[in-house]
Design a protein around this motif. Structure first.
Motif, short mmCIF file in Angstrom:
data_model
loop_
_atom_site.label_atom_id
_atom_site.label_comp_id
_atom_site.label_asym_id
_atom_site.label_seq_id
_atom_site.Cartn_x
_atom_site.Cartn_y
_atom_site.Cartn_z
N ILE A 88 36.18 19.35 66.99
CA ILE A 88 36.42 18.87 65.62
C ILE A 88 37.65 19.55 65.02
O ILE A 88 38.51 18.90 64.42
N VAL A 89 37.75 20.86 65.19
CA VAL A 89 38.90 21.60 64.65
C VAL A 89 40.19 21.11 65.31
O VAL A 89 41.21 20.94 64.63
N ASN A 90 40.17 20.86 66.60
CA ASN A 90 41.37 20.35 67.28
C ASN A 90 41.77 18.98 66.74
O ASN A 90 42.96 18.73 66.50
N ARG A 91 40.80 18.11 66.53
CA ARG A 91 41.11 16.80 65.94
C ARG A 91 41.71 16.96 64.55
O ARG A 91 42.68 16.29 64.21
N LEU A 92 41.11 17.83 63.75
CA LEU A 92 41.63 18.04 62.40
C LEU A 92 43.03 18.65 62.42
O LEU A 92 43.87 18.31 61.57
N SER A 93 43.31 19.50 63.38
CA SER A 93 44.65 20.08 63.50
C SER A 93 45.67 18.99 63.84
O SER A 93 46.78 18.99 63.30
N ARG A 94 45.28 18.06 64.71
CA ARG A 94 46.19 16.95 65.04
C ARG A 94 46.42 16.08 63.81
O ARG A 94 47.54 15.64 63.54
N ILE A 95 45.35 15.82 63.05
CA ILE A 95 45.48 15.03 61.83
C ILE A 95 46.40 15.73 60.84
O ILE A 95 47.27 15.10 60.22
N GLU A 96 46.24 17.04 60.72
CA GLU A 96 47.09 17.82 59.83
C GLU A 96 48.57 17.67 60.21
O GLU A 96 49.43 17.46 59.35
N GLY A 97 48.86 17.74 61.49
CA GLY A 97 50.23 17.55 61.96
C GLY A 97 50.75 16.14 61.67
O GLY A 97 51.90 15.95 61.31
N HIS A 98 49.86 15.17 61.85
CA HIS A 98 50.23 13.78 61.58
C HIS A 98 50.57 13.59 60.11
O HIS A 98 51.54 12.91 59.76
N VAL A 99 49.79 14.21 59.22
CA VAL A 99 50.06 14.11 57.78
C VAL A 99 51.40 14.75 57.45
O VAL A 99 52.18 14.21 56.64
N ARG A 100 51.71 15.87 58.09
CA ARG A 100 53.03 16.49 57.87
C ARG A 100 54.14 15.54 58.33
O ARG A 100 55.19 15.44 57.69
N GLY A 101 53.90 14.82 59.41
CA GLY A 101 54.87 13.84 59.88
C GLY A 101 55.08 12.72 58.87
O GLY A 101 56.20 12.25 58.64
N ILE A 102 54.00 12.27 58.26
CA ILE A 102 54.11 11.23 57.22
C ILE A 102 54.91 11.76 56.03
O ILE A 102 55.76 11.06 55.48
N LYS A 103 54.65 12.99 55.66
CA LYS A 103 55.40 13.60 54.56
C LYS A 103 56.89 13.60 54.88
O LYS A 103 57.72 13.25 54.03
N SER A 104 57.23 13.95 56.10
CA SER A 104 58.65 13.93 56.52
C SER A 104 59.22 12.52 56.47
O SER A 104 60.37 12.32 56.06
N MET A 105 58.42 11.55 56.89
CA MET A 105 58.88 10.16 56.84
C MET A 105 59.23 9.77 55.40
O MET A 105 60.25 9.12 55.16
N VAL A 106 58.37 10.15 54.47
CA VAL A 106 58.60 9.82 53.05
C VAL A 106 59.86 10.52 52.56
O VAL A 106 60.71 9.91 51.89
N GLN A 107 60.00 11.79 52.91
CA GLN A 107 61.18 12.56 52.49
C GLN A 107 62.47 11.97 53.06
O GLN A 107 63.53 12.08 52.46
N GLN A 108 62.37 11.34 54.23
CA GLN A 108 63.55 10.75 54.87
C GLN A 108 63.73 9.28 54.52
O GLN A 108 64.54 8.58 55.12
N ASN A 109 62.96 8.81 53.53
CA ASN A 109 63.04 7.42 53.09
C ASN A 109 62.80 6.42 54.23
O ASN A 109 63.50 5.41 54.33
N SER A 110 61.82 6.70 55.06
CA SER A 110 61.46 5.76 56.13
C SER A 110 60.93 4.48 55.50
O SER A 110 60.43 4.48 54.38
N PRO A 111 61.02 3.38 56.23
CA PRO A 111 60.52 2.11 55.69
C PRO A 111 59.04 2.19 55.33
O PRO A 111 58.23 2.76 56.07
N CYS A 112 58.71 1.62 54.19
CA CYS A 112 57.33 1.66 53.70
C CYS A 112 56.31 1.13 54.71
O CYS A 112 55.24 1.74 54.88
N PRO A 113 56.58 0.01 55.39
CA PRO A 113 55.60 -0.46 56.38
C PRO A 113 55.33 0.58 57.48
O PRO A 113 54.19 0.71 57.94
N ASP A 114 56.35 1.32 57.87
CA ASP A 114 56.15 2.36 58.89
C ASP A 114 55.27 3.49 58.35
O ASP A 114 54.39 3.99 59.06
N VAL A 115 55.50 3.87 57.10
CA VAL A 115 54.69 4.92 56.47
C VAL A 115 53.24 4.44 56.35
O VAL A 115 52.30 5.18 56.67
#
Length: 121
Positions: free
Chosen positions: A42-69
């Motif tokens: 469970i902790v490993n899954r949550l750690s991967r999710i945490e990393g994925h959320v950080r990736g989404i944050k980066s996408m938003v900061q880089q003005n990635s297309p909304c459908p991709d976000v």
């Protein structure tokens, strides 16, 4: 550290070697302890999710297309739902079964219903 927490509970480590105490609900009606393997998964899954959320944050900061976000947000939602299903399944197979064996099934079911009321929309 010597492998124990301040309360002398066993310590687990997630994929980042962050120590986490054994999963034990003090407020619960029973001693709610899960296996190290289960917690690690469970902790490993949550750690991967945490990393994925950080990736989404980066996408938003880089003005990635909304459908991709939005697609990435949907992936995180699905991953969180999967973790919830794992936790619920384990609760039913381990905790509720233990409560039935110990004669505490009514109180355990009330606790589960209250948690589901908060969890479900």
């Amino acid at each position: 550290m010597n492998g124990t927490s301040k309360q002398n509970e066993p310590i687990l480590s997630d994929i980042n070697n962050t120590e986490i105490p054994e999963h034990n609900h003090k407020h619960s009606i029973h001693n709610h302890v899960h296996s190290e393997e289960s917690l690690r998964k469970i902790v490993n899954r949550l750690s991967r999710i945490e990393g994925h959320v950080r990736g989404i944050k980066s996408m938003v900061q880089q003005n990635s297309p909304c459908p991709d976000v939005l697609l990435q947000i949907a992936a995180v939602r699905g991953a969180i739902d999967k973790v919830a299903r794992i936790v619920l399944d384990e609760h039913l197979t381990e905790c509720v079964a233990r409560a039935a064996k110990d004669g505490n099934i009514d109180a355990e079911m009330e606790e589960l219903k209250a948690a589901l009321d908060r969890f479900l929309p």
